[in-house]
Design a protein around this motif. Structure first.
Motif, PDB file in Angstrom:
ATOM      1  N   HIS A  54       0.818  -1.217   0.000  1.00  0.00           N
ATOM      2  CA  HIS A  54       0.000   0.000   0.000  1.00  0.00           C
ATOM      3  C   HIS A  54       0.852   1.268   0.000  1.00  0.00           C
ATOM      4  CE1 HIS A  54       0.699   0.863   4.270  1.00  0.00           C
ATOM      5  NE2 HIS A  54       0.545  -0.444   4.474  1.00  0.00           N
ATOM      6  N   GLU A  55       2.156   1.147   0.132  1.00  0.00           N
ATOM      7  CA  GLU A  55       3.046   2.304   0.114  1.00  0.00           C
ATOM      8  C   GLU A  55       3.198   2.912  -1.273  1.00  0.00           C
ATOM      9  OE1 GLU A  55       6.664   0.862   1.764  1.00  0.00           O
ATOM     10  OE2 GLU A  55       5.919   0.900   3.819  1.00  0.00           O
ATOM     11  N   ILE A  56       2.701   2.235  -2.303  1.00  0.00           N
ATOM     12  CA  ILE A  56       2.823   2.777  -3.657  1.00  0.00           C
ATOM     13  C   ILE A  56       1.681   3.711  -4.021  1.00  0.00           C
ATOM     14  CG2 ILE A  56       4.087   0.739  -4.437  1.00  0.00           C
ATOM     15  CD1 ILE A  56       1.551  -0.030  -6.018  1.00  0.00           C
ATOM     16  N   LEU A  57       0.673   3.839  -3.157  1.00  0.00           N
ATOM     17  CA  LEU A  57      -0.499   4.646  -3.502  1.00  0.00           C
ATOM     18  C   LEU A  57      -0.176   6.129  -3.668  1.00  0.00           C
ATOM     19  CD1 LEU A  57      -3.206   2.994  -1.228  1.00  0.00           C
ATOM     20  CD2 LEU A  57      -2.906   2.727  -3.689  1.00  0.00           C
ATOM     21  N   SER A  58       0.571   6.699  -2.752  1.00  0.00           N
ATOM     22  CA  SER A  58       0.877   8.134  -2.834  1.00  0.00           C
ATOM     23  C   SER A  58       1.757   8.479  -4.034  1.00  0.00           C
ATOM     24  CB  SER A  58       1.503   8.619  -1.541  1.00  0.00           C
ATOM     25  OG  SER A  58       0.552   8.569  -0.507  1.00  0.00           O
ATOM     26  N   PRO A  59       2.849   7.731  -4.300  1.00  0.00           N
ATOM     27  CA  PRO A  59       3.619   8.049  -5.507  1.00  0.00           C
ATOM     28  C   PRO A  59       2.816   7.852  -6.793  1.00  0.00           C
ATOM     29  CG  PRO A  59       4.929   6.670  -4.057  1.00  0.00           C
ATOM     30  CD  PRO A  59       3.553   6.736  -3.480  1.00  0.00           C
ATOM     31  N   LEU A  60       1.924   6.870  -6.796  1.00  0.00           N
ATOM     32  CA  LEU A  60       1.076   6.674  -7.964  1.00  0.00           C
ATOM     33  C   LEU A  60       0.131   7.856  -8.147  1.00  0.00           C
ATOM     34  CD1 LEU A  60       0.390   4.689 -10.228  1.00  0.00           C
ATOM     35  CD2 LEU A  60      -1.277   3.654  -8.691  1.00  0.00           C
ATOM     36  N   GLY A  61      -0.377   8.381  -7.049  1.00  0.00           N
ATOM     37  CA  GLY A  61      -1.205   9.578  -7.112  1.00  0.00           C
ATOM     38  C   GLY A  61      -0.425  10.775  -7.639  1.00  0.00           C
ATOM     39  N   MET A  62       0.827  10.902  -7.246  1.00  0.00           N
ATOM     40  CA  MET A  62       1.650  12.009  -7.730  1.00  0.00           C
ATOM     41  C   MET A  62       1.943  11.868  -9.225  1.00  0.00           C
ATOM     42  SD  MET A  62       1.795  14.050  -5.317  1.00  0.00           S
ATOM     43  CE  MET A  62       2.905  15.226  -6.023  1.00  0.00           C
ATOM     44  N   ILE A  63       2.017  10.662  -9.727  1.00  0.00           N
ATOM     45  CA  ILE A  63       2.162  10.463 -11.169  1.00  0.00           C
ATOM     46  C   ILE A  63       0.931  11.007 -11.878  1.00  0.00           C
ATOM     47  CG2 ILE A  63       2.190   8.695 -12.980  1.00  0.00           C
ATOM     48  CD1 ILE A  63       4.137   7.112 -11.247  1.00  0.00           C
ATOM     49  N   PHE A  64      -0.245  10.752 -11.315  1.00  0.00           N
ATOM     50  CA  PHE A  64      -1.466  11.277 -11.932  1.00  0.00           C
ATOM     51  C   PHE A  64      -1.544  12.799 -11.837  1.00  0.00           C
ATOM     52  CE2 PHE A  64      -3.132   6.877 -11.501  1.00  0.00           C
ATOM     53  CZ  PHE A  64      -3.439   6.691 -12.832  1.00  0.00           C
ATOM     54  N   VAL A  65      -0.993  13.392 -10.780  1.00  0.00           N
ATOM     55  CA  VAL A  65      -0.936  14.853 -10.700  1.00  0.00           C
ATOM     56  C   VAL A  65      -0.064  15.395 -11.835  1.00  0.00           C
ATOM     57  CG1 VAL A  65      -0.057  16.794  -9.342  1.00  0.00           C
ATOM     58  CG2 VAL A  65      -1.384  15.018  -8.241  1.00  0.00           C
ATOM     59  N   GLY A  66       1.066  14.741 -12.067  1.00  0.00           N
ATOM     60  CA  GLY A  66       1.936  15.160 -13.160  1.00  0.00           C
ATOM     61  C   GLY A  66       1.282  15.012 -14.519  1.00  0.00           C
TER      62      GLY A  66
END
Length: 96
Positions: free
Chosen positions: A50-62
């Motif tokens: 579940h630690e990949i959720l925040s970086p994955l969200g930041m990819i979508f922000v980009g």
């Protein structure tokens, strides 16, 4: 007549948007590397997936920032996904 944008302001905005797209392209690659490292650590028995959720969200922000000038609907969808993923990542950070 003051409401009309002049060419200098349009050129500055275009240059700024190109610079932001380049910066976000680099950051997307960094966040993807973080995700891959966390998946590798999880496969070795360390950490949680579940630690990949925040970086994955930041990819979508980009991605939302990159597509913001071309397609407003797609940009809004990416921002919505990012909000959901980053919020879920923060919640799981405090719960687990």
């Amino acid at each position: 007549m003051d409401d009309m944008p002049n060419d200098a302001d349009a050129a500055k905005k275009g240059k700024l948007m190109r610079t932001l797209r380049i910066i976000w392209s680099i950051l997307i690659a960094v966040f993807a590397a973080v995700i891959l490292f966390r998946i590798y650590s999880w496969s070795q028995g360390q950490g949680n997936l579940h630690e990949i959720l925040s970086p994955l969200g930041m990819i979508f922000v980009g991605l939302a920032n990159i597509f913001s000038t071309r397609n407003k609907t797609l940009s809004s969808i990416f921002v919505g996904l990012a909000v959901i993923l980053v919020t879920a990542g923060l919640i799981t950070l405090f719960v687990y």
